[in-house]
Write an enzyme that holds these catalytic residues in place. Structure first.
Site, short mmCIF file in Angstrom:
data_model
loop_
_atom_site.label_atom_id
_atom_site.label_comp_id
_atom_site.label_asym_id
_atom_site.label_seq_id
_atom_site.Cartn_x
_atom_site.Cartn_y
_atom_site.Cartn_z
N ASN A 9 0.86 -1.18 0.00
CA ASN A 9 0.00 0.00 0.00
C ASN A 9 0.90 1.23 0.00
O ASN A 9 1.49 1.57 1.02
CB ASN A 9 -0.90 -0.03 1.24
CG ASN A 9 -1.75 1.22 1.39
OD1 ASN A 9 -1.80 2.05 0.49
ND2 ASN A 9 -2.40 1.35 2.54
N LYS A 11 0.08 4.21 -0.27
CA LYS A 11 -0.60 5.37 0.35
C LYS A 11 -0.45 6.61 -0.53
O LYS A 11 -0.36 6.48 -1.75
CB LYS A 11 -0.08 5.58 1.79
CG LYS A 11 -0.22 4.30 2.63
CD LYS A 11 -0.02 4.51 4.11
CE LYS A 11 -0.18 3.19 4.86
NZ LYS A 11 -0.02 3.32 6.30
N HIS A 94 -9.53 1.22 5.35
CA HIS A 94 -8.23 1.42 6.01
C HIS A 94 -8.42 2.37 7.19
O HIS A 94 -9.23 3.30 7.12
CB HIS A 94 -7.23 1.99 5.00
CG HIS A 94 -5.83 1.93 5.50
ND1 HIS A 94 -5.34 2.83 6.42
CD2 HIS A 94 -4.81 1.06 5.25
CE1 HIS A 94 -4.07 2.52 6.70
NE2 HIS A 94 -3.73 1.44 6.00
N GLU A 96 -6.76 4.78 8.12
CA GLU A 96 -6.56 6.19 7.77
C GLU A 96 -7.81 6.78 7.12
O GLU A 96 -8.12 7.96 7.28
CB GLU A 96 -5.32 6.32 6.85
CG GLU A 96 -4.04 6.07 7.65
CD GLU A 96 -2.90 5.44 6.87
OE1 GLU A 96 -2.94 5.43 5.63
OE2 GLU A 96 -1.96 4.94 7.52
N GLU A 164 -4.96 -4.70 10.89
CA GLU A 164 -3.94 -3.67 11.06
C GLU A 164 -4.19 -2.90 12.35
O GLU A 164 -4.98 -1.94 12.36
CB GLU A 164 -3.98 -2.69 9.88
CG GLU A 164 -3.72 -3.32 8.54
CD GLU A 164 -3.19 -2.31 7.53
OE1 GLU A 164 -2.16 -2.60 6.92
OE2 GLU A 164 -3.79 -1.23 7.37
N GLY A 170 2.87 2.46 10.82
CA GLY A 170 3.83 3.55 10.63
C GLY A 170 4.59 3.93 11.89
O GLY A 170 5.22 4.99 11.93
N SER A 210 3.84 -1.85 10.36
CA SER A 210 5.30 -1.87 10.53
C SER A 210 5.95 -3.18 10.11
O SER A 210 6.92 -3.63 10.73
CB SER A 210 5.66 -1.51 11.98
OG SER A 210 5.25 -0.18 12.27
P1 13P Z 1 3.20 0.56 7.63
O1 13P Z 1 3.70 -0.73 7.03
O2 13P Z 1 3.89 1.76 7.11
O3 13P Z 1 3.15 0.47 9.13
O4 13P Z 1 1.69 0.72 7.15
C1 13P Z 1 0.81 -0.35 7.27
C2 13P Z 1 -0.42 -0.02 6.55
O5 13P Z 1 -1.20 0.82 6.94
C3 13P Z 1 -0.68 -0.75 5.30
O6 13P Z 1 -1.97 -0.53 4.84
#
Ligand code: 13P
Length: 253
Positions: A9, A11, A94, A96, A164, A170, A210
């Site tokens: 992803n 993003k 997600h 976010e 997640e 992150g 992560s």
């Molecule tokens: P990270 O791998 O940067 O922690 O992000 C995970 C994520 O949100 C994947 O959709």
């Protein structure tokens, strides 16, 4: 046997030139790795260019979001009709999107239904906050999110779920393999109770948060974990290739 799946992803990172460049750096090597479903989820604006690059390769594309209406006066939104033919999967719900764009379980439920109606495989994301985790409410939150997202959805092995935990995204603070395995086992049981055991055993459930080339093995070694949804590390070609190749190696043994 469930086919392992690793999705990157990206993003809101990379413009079209950067995205095609990143894809070009890893595509040949990624294509060579067998035994894993490999998915890239670049920003919408780069889907078409990368689709051209992966022609004939064993690599799929996913979108990062989608609206639940087919078409109309929804300025700025992307419909499933625009995605079919361009990608095979779509990330939905997600954290976010939930956090910054006020997506509710009800909206996510509509999106899951719509994606399936158009033959797009949803990667449905669920996860608990740090506060809920520390209060011991992980199971309750996750179960509720799954039930809400799948309300009125017919049983299908096309569904992919990504667990997640918000506190792991992150932050460099990944869950442990054992923690993730336990929650993913719970998710599978929830799906079994909503649908049926066969489908629950067939769907892929990923861990995200992560994940890197250095810790992927810990997750992939767990029986309930079928792959990963990778954020930051998917923007580094070497790290992403390491994640995919380790997954192939571990799940094939
Ligand atoms: P990270 O791998 O940067 O922690 O992000 C995970 C994520 O949100 C994947 O959709």
């Amino acid at each position: 046997m469930r086919r392992p799946l690793i999705a990157g992803n990206w993003k809101m990172n990379t413009n079209v030139a950067e995205a095609t460049n990143l894809a070009q750096v890893m595509l040949a090597e990624l294509d060579e790795i067998s035994g894993v479903e490999k998915v890239l989820c670049p920003p919408f604006v780069s889907l078409a260019s990368i689709k051209g690059l992966i022609k004939g390769m064993s690599i799929e594309l996913g979108a990062q979001n989608m609206y639940f209406e087919d078409k109309g006066a929804y300025t700025g939104e992307i419909s499933p009709l625009m995605l079919i033919g361009l990608c095979d999967l779509v990330i939905l719900g997600h954290s976010e999107r939930r956090q910054y764009f006020a997506e509710t379980d009800e909206i996510i439920n509509k999106k899951v239904k719509k994606a399936l109606e158009f033959g797009l495989k949803p990667i449905l994301c669920v996860g608990e906050s740090l506060e809920d985790n520390e209060a011991g409410r992980t199971g309750e939150i996750i179960t509720q999110q799954i039930r809400a997202a799948l309300t009125g959805v017919n049983s299908t092995s096309q569904l992919v779920i990504a667990y997640e935990p918000i506190w792991a995204i992150g932050t460099g603070r990944a869950a442990t393999g054992k923690q993730a395995n336990a929650t993913i086992g719970l998710i599978r049981n929830t799906v079994a109770s909503l649908w049926d055991i066969e489908t629950a055993q067939a769907i892929r459930i990923l861990y995200g948060g992560s994940v890197t080339g250095s810790n992927i093995a810990e997750f992939i070694a767990e029986p309930e974990i079928d792959g990963a949804l990778v954020g930051g590390a998917s923007l580094k070609a070497d790290d992403f290739l390491r994640i995919v190749s380790q997954t192939a190696a571990i799940k094939s043994t």
